[in-house]
Design a protein around this motif. Sequence first.
Motif, PDB file in Angstrom:
ATOM      1  N   ALA A   1       0.834  -1.208   0.000  1.00  6.19           N
ATOM      2  CA  ALA A   1       0.000   0.000   0.000  1.00  6.19           C
ATOM      3  C   ALA A   1       0.868   1.258   0.000  1.00  6.19           C
ATOM      4  O   ALA A   1       0.559   2.243  -0.699  1.00  6.19           O
ATOM      5  N   GLU A   2       1.951   1.248   0.773  1.00  8.93           N
ATOM      6  CA  GLU A   2       2.851   2.403   0.812  1.00  8.93           C
ATOM      7  C   GLU A   2       3.526   2.625  -0.538  1.00  8.93           C
ATOM      8  O   GLU A   2       3.642   3.763  -1.008  1.00  8.93           O
ATOM      9  N   ALA A   3       3.992   1.528  -1.171  1.00 10.52           N
ATOM     10  CA  ALA A   3       4.661   1.649  -2.467  1.00 10.52           C
ATOM     11  C   ALA A   3       3.710   2.188  -3.514  1.00 10.52           C
ATOM     12  O   ALA A   3       4.087   3.024  -4.357  1.00 10.52           O
ATOM     13  N   ALA A   4       2.470   1.723  -3.493  1.00  8.93           N
ATOM     14  CA  ALA A   4       1.486   2.197  -4.459  1.00  8.93           C
ATOM     15  C   ALA A   4       1.186   3.684  -4.254  1.00  8.93           C
ATOM     16  O   ALA A   4       1.109   4.461  -5.217  1.00  8.93           O
ATOM     17  N   ALA A   5       1.041   4.084  -2.995  1.00  9.54           N
ATOM     18  CA  ALA A   5       0.752   5.498  -2.711  1.00  9.54           C
ATOM     19  C   ALA A   5       1.918   6.392  -3.133  1.00  9.54           C
ATOM     20  O   ALA A   5       1.710   7.477  -3.699  1.00  9.54           O
ATOM     21  N   SER A   6       3.138   5.953  -2.871  1.00  8.01           N
ATOM     22  CA  SER A   6       4.312   6.745  -3.245  1.00  8.01           C
ATOM     23  C   SER A   6       4.414   6.893  -4.757  1.00  8.01           C
ATOM     24  O   SER A   6       4.688   7.985  -5.280  1.00  8.01           O
ATOM     25  N   ALA A   7       4.205   5.780  -5.478  1.00  8.74           N
ATOM     26  CA  ALA A   7       4.282   5.834  -6.938  1.00  8.74           C
ATOM     27  C   ALA A   7       3.186   6.727  -7.513  1.00  8.74           C
ATOM     28  O   ALA A   7       3.420   7.488  -8.467  1.00  8.74           O
ATOM     29  N   ARG A   8       2.011   6.675  -6.911  1.00 10.94           N
ATOM     30  CA  ARG A   8       0.916   7.534  -7.393  1.00 10.94           C
ATOM     31  C   ARG A   8       1.246   9.009  -7.169  1.00 10.94           C
ATOM     32  O   ARG A   8       1.012   9.859  -8.045  1.00 10.94           O
ATOM     33  N   LEU A   9       1.818   9.304  -6.016  1.00  5.02           N
ATOM     34  CA  LEU A   9       2.173  10.686  -5.695  1.00  5.02           C
ATOM     35  C   LEU A   9       3.204  11.232  -6.690  1.00  5.02           C
ATOM     36  O   LEU A   9       3.140  12.407  -7.073  1.00  5.02           O
ATOM     37  N   ASP A  10       4.130  10.375  -7.119  1.00  2.00           N
ATOM     38  CA  ASP A  10       5.191  10.814  -8.038  1.00  2.00           C
ATOM     39  C   ASP A  10       4.812  10.651  -9.507  1.00  2.00           C
ATOM     40  O   ASP A  10       5.659  10.860 -10.381  1.00  2.00           O
ATOM     41  N   GLY A  11       3.573  10.260  -9.772  1.00  2.00           N
ATOM     42  CA  GLY A  11       3.116  10.153 -11.150  1.00  2.00           C
ATOM     43  C   GLY A  11       3.737   9.004 -11.916  1.00  2.00           C
ATOM     44  O   GLY A  11       4.103   9.157 -13.083  1.00  2.00           O
ATOM     45  N   LEU A  12       3.847   7.821 -11.272  1.00  2.00           N
ATOM     46  CA  LEU A  12       4.452   6.640 -11.879  1.00  2.00           C
ATOM     47  C   LEU A  12       3.436   5.497 -11.864  1.00  2.00           C
ATOM     48  O   LEU A  12       3.523   4.567 -11.043  1.00  2.00           O
ATOM     49  N   PRO A  13       2.456   5.520 -12.766  1.00  2.00           N
ATOM     50  CA  PRO A  13       1.359   4.549 -12.698  1.00  2.00           C
ATOM     51  C   PRO A  13       1.796   3.105 -12.933  1.00  2.00           C
ATOM     52  O   PRO A  13       1.177   2.177 -12.427  1.00  2.00           O
ATOM     53  N   GLY A  14       2.866   2.890 -13.713  1.00  2.00           N
ATOM     54  CA  GLY A  14       3.328   1.521 -13.950  1.00  2.00           C
ATOM     55  C   GLY A  14       3.782   0.865 -12.652  1.00  2.00           C
ATOM     56  O   GLY A  14       3.403  -0.271 -12.346  1.00  2.00           O
ATOM     57  N   PHE A  15       4.597   1.566 -11.877  1.00  2.00           N
ATOM     58  CA  PHE A  15       5.045   1.025 -10.597  1.00  2.00           C
ATOM     59  C   PHE A  15       3.879   0.920  -9.618  1.00  2.00           C
ATOM     60  O   PHE A  15       3.815  -0.007  -8.808  1.00  2.00           O
ATOM     61  N   GLU A  16       2.948   1.863  -9.685  1.00  2.00           N
ATOM     62  CA  GLU A  16       1.765   1.798  -8.822  1.00  2.00           C
ATOM     63  C   GLU A  16       0.971   0.525  -9.105  1.00  2.00           C
ATOM     64  O   GLU A  16       0.524  -0.167  -8.182  1.00  2.00           O
ATOM     65  N   LEU A  17       0.822   0.199 -10.376  1.00  2.00           N
ATOM     66  CA  LEU A  17       0.078  -1.002 -10.749  1.00  2.00           C
ATOM     67  C   LEU A  17       0.733  -2.257 -10.166  1.00  2.00           C
ATOM     68  O   LEU A  17       0.041  -3.133  -9.622  1.00  2.00           O
ATOM     69  N   LEU A  18       2.057  -2.356 -10.270  1.00  2.00           N
ATOM     70  CA  LEU A  18       2.740  -3.544  -9.767  1.00  2.00           C
ATOM     71  C   LEU A  18       2.538  -3.688  -8.264  1.00  2.00           C
ATOM     72  O   LEU A  18       2.346  -4.810  -7.761  1.00  2.00           O
ATOM     73  N   ALA A  19       2.575  -2.570  -7.535  1.00  2.00           N
ATOM     74  CA  ALA A  19       2.358  -2.633  -6.090  1.00  2.00           C
ATOM     75  C   ALA A  19       0.923  -3.026  -5.762  1.00  2.00           C
ATOM     76  O   ALA A  19       0.673  -3.841  -4.858  1.00  2.00           O
ATOM     77  N   LEU A  20      -0.035  -2.451  -6.478  1.00  2.00           N
ATOM     78  CA  LEU A  20      -1.435  -2.808  -6.248  1.00  2.00           C
ATOM     79  C   LEU A  20      -1.705  -4.273  -6.591  1.00  2.00           C
ATOM     80  O   LEU A  20      -2.507  -4.943  -5.926  1.00  2.00           O
ATOM     81  N   HIS A  21      -1.030  -4.774  -7.617  1.00  2.00           N
ATOM     82  CA  HIS A  21      -1.192  -6.191  -7.962  1.00  2.00           C
ATOM     83  C   HIS A  21      -0.706  -7.069  -6.815  1.00  2.00           C
ATOM     84  O   HIS A  21      -1.291  -8.132  -6.524  1.00  2.00           O
ATOM     85  N   ASP A  22       0.366  -6.658  -6.138  1.00  2.00           N
ATOM     86  CA  ASP A  22       0.822  -7.426  -4.986  1.00  2.00           C
ATOM     87  C   ASP A  22      -0.251  -7.446  -3.890  1.00  2.00           C
ATOM     88  O   ASP A  22      -0.445  -8.471  -3.219  1.00  2.00           O
TER      89      ASP A  22
END
Length: 852
Positions: free
Chosen positions: A665-686
Amino acid sequence: MAGWPFAGRAAELTRLGQIARESALVIAGPAGAGKSRLAAEIVEGFPQGEFTVARVSATGSANGIPYGALAHLLPAESPGGMTNPLRWAAEAISVRGRRLLLAVDDAHLLDAASAATVRYLVANAGAYLVATVRTGEHVPDAVASLWKDGFAVRSEIGPLTAEDTALMLHARLGGPVDDTTLQRLYRATEGNALLVRELVGAALDSGELAEERGMWRLAGVPAPGPRLTELIQERIGKLSGVQAAVLEYVALAEPLGLRPLTALCGAAAVEEAEARGLVRVEAAGRRAEVRLAHPLYGEVARAQCPSLRRRSRFAALARTHERYGAHRREDPLRLTLWRIESGLGAPPGPLLKACRLAWAAHDYPLALRLGHLAVTAGGGLEASLLLATVLDNAQLPDEARAVLDALPTPVEPAQRVQVTLAKASNLAWGMNRLGGALALLSAEVPELAVRRLSLLASATRPAEALNLADALLDAGGLEAGQVAQVLNARALALVQLGRIGEGVAVLRTALADGSWRDGVPVLVSPLHSTWAMAGLFSGDLRMTREAVASMSAAEADQHGWSRGEGSLALWRGQLAMAEGRPRTALSVLHAAAHHPTATTVGGCMGAYAAALAMRGDAAGARAALTEARRRNRPTWTAFTRWAELTDIAIATASGQTSEAAHLAAEAAASARLDGLPGFELLALHDLVRLNAAGSSTVVRLSELRFLGIRAETTYRQARWARDPEGLTEVAREWAAQGFTLFAAETAARAAAVLRRDGTERRRRNAETLALEYLTACEDADTLPLHSLGAPDLTPRLWEVVHLVVSGLSNREIGERLHLSKRTIDNHLRTIYMRTGIPERSQLGRLLLLRRR
């Protein structure tokens, strides 16, 4: 192959073993291909107690003696007055009450009488036969008539595949070899089993091949030892003076044009060398080129060429090449190198051109040698800047800094810009000082802005990078190499922002235009890396495979380019993990992850940690990730995103599911904040894989579906988290996309839901589907799979599974359990039906499930 366990050629062993039980079999192949060992394994596969095996090893020394090859099978004296020696010999060898199996090695060397006896026993006495013959050798008429008249099947075998070579090495060394070692050995031997054995033996004796962190690794290029040199010399045979010259010239200058080689040695000598299998002639555009018939011929020829003759050969090559003209792009490099090797030397201009060509070809040892020579020859500032650039790209930043520090203060503005660019690159990548590099590049000069853009993109600042890239392209006036650098940064920024299609279109445009490759050849690696990442983010693994294949081709002839090797290994490893193959990923990543200096070590070691976590090795993964963080270059800030995902995998492998969900959840939130949807997706998939996705996650996944099919499938999996039918459909979708591990995990989740609330039949169907996918996942052992229980088999069926996995045949299992082979066959069919596993080679997966 004494001392080497038999391994590999599983399909051939099965196919040829079946043929041998139905007809006489003759295995043909080149010297050293492994015919004898394969034949021996086929013979061992015949039921014991039902056959008498008569083993025959034909030799050239006994070829002139009647019945010489069969002497050990015949009585010491023949009966007096014998009128039919052929029938006497056949009856003397036959054994009453048992079927005769003839195992004849090197049947092409049989004397005429022995060959006739073998034919008589097969054609007239019903004997079984497993024989070997060498391709290209004369075979006695009696032996050849066996397959010509339909009494035998002749089957040609070729070299080992790379996969079979890996199995062979694993069996001999007692552990896996890393992929780099495998490729080096395979290229050097071209899959010849005998040469593999000898080359490995020499490398073990010299200490070049040693175990390192659980894998065998070869240090440097394998060199033939004395025994292998003797084998190569025996294969080459005695050469005339001009034939030896052909071999040496090609060994020193491969590939060599047919026209200059003919001028040096004469057409007749070249034709004879080709006919003897020493060299091969290939078309290369409108020119014919000559290459060695085998890589090891060159190793031996170069090692045995005396120093003075070597210099003379190179001088002759240079003179002949100058006479016929240097028309190809790489010719100036070759000509300059030959002049240096001959002792003639070269002026700064040709040395600089040759250095750039060697760098463009990714041959770093040669480029560095030529760069140093250019500086020594008086190449001035241009030579020093080129040398510093190559040193930086060769992962030698301290040496590059020394060259730059020794430069006088340039007077011309253009020269100052070039020095600033070199120093900024050294600061960013060599000295780990990104801030200092960006400060050097702050002036409003297009060349400096292009380099600043490249660093911003690598630092995962995509919005800023995209704005600067667009401004530079709009302004125009850039050279081809600068345009390529801007496109490279723009493509990376677009992919990081989730605009996958646009990013791929940009990088394809850059790769299609090769005008930049001589000026900035290192762009080959980042362009392909972005391409591979685009496929991973979007879920298009075909795209990632295409990118990896293209990168492999672009770097096929590289030498000493650790950054390129590391990038290729990283994306091959990422692809293997996406496909659920952690064992393959570890083999591919091993050398690059443990490189002493490369800038890619952090990324490769981080991926190595992720593969260990995928196998359930939390402790090993944690140690590897700690080392990766220590060795990563801060300039490549995307590493922190991959490391965060690996932290999630390690927590999961440790059984800390709450911590893993929190990290995801933290990784997804951080990636979303920095505008990195690809990394956000991978974290949410986890989060989804952990079965910890709440309604807000489902909503966000719905918003991310613009990324591609991976996001769409992840969304559907989260939405149907408690719907077994929906989960089963999603599992099939993952499998269709190539994400086989995700397919197995999702089917296992469906089975877990059905275990609580569902029919036995539906649960078993879901478990069978999960097992079907899991069999393709090597030794993956992730938390979502732990809910998958072992199938319901009787104690007798589990006993059969254990014996199959131990390597016993059905007949041997029957003998062990005092059952008929037919009963064992039926038991196996029941196991396959209940588990969904299609073949015996995959039954080991059941034991892993049972141990949980």
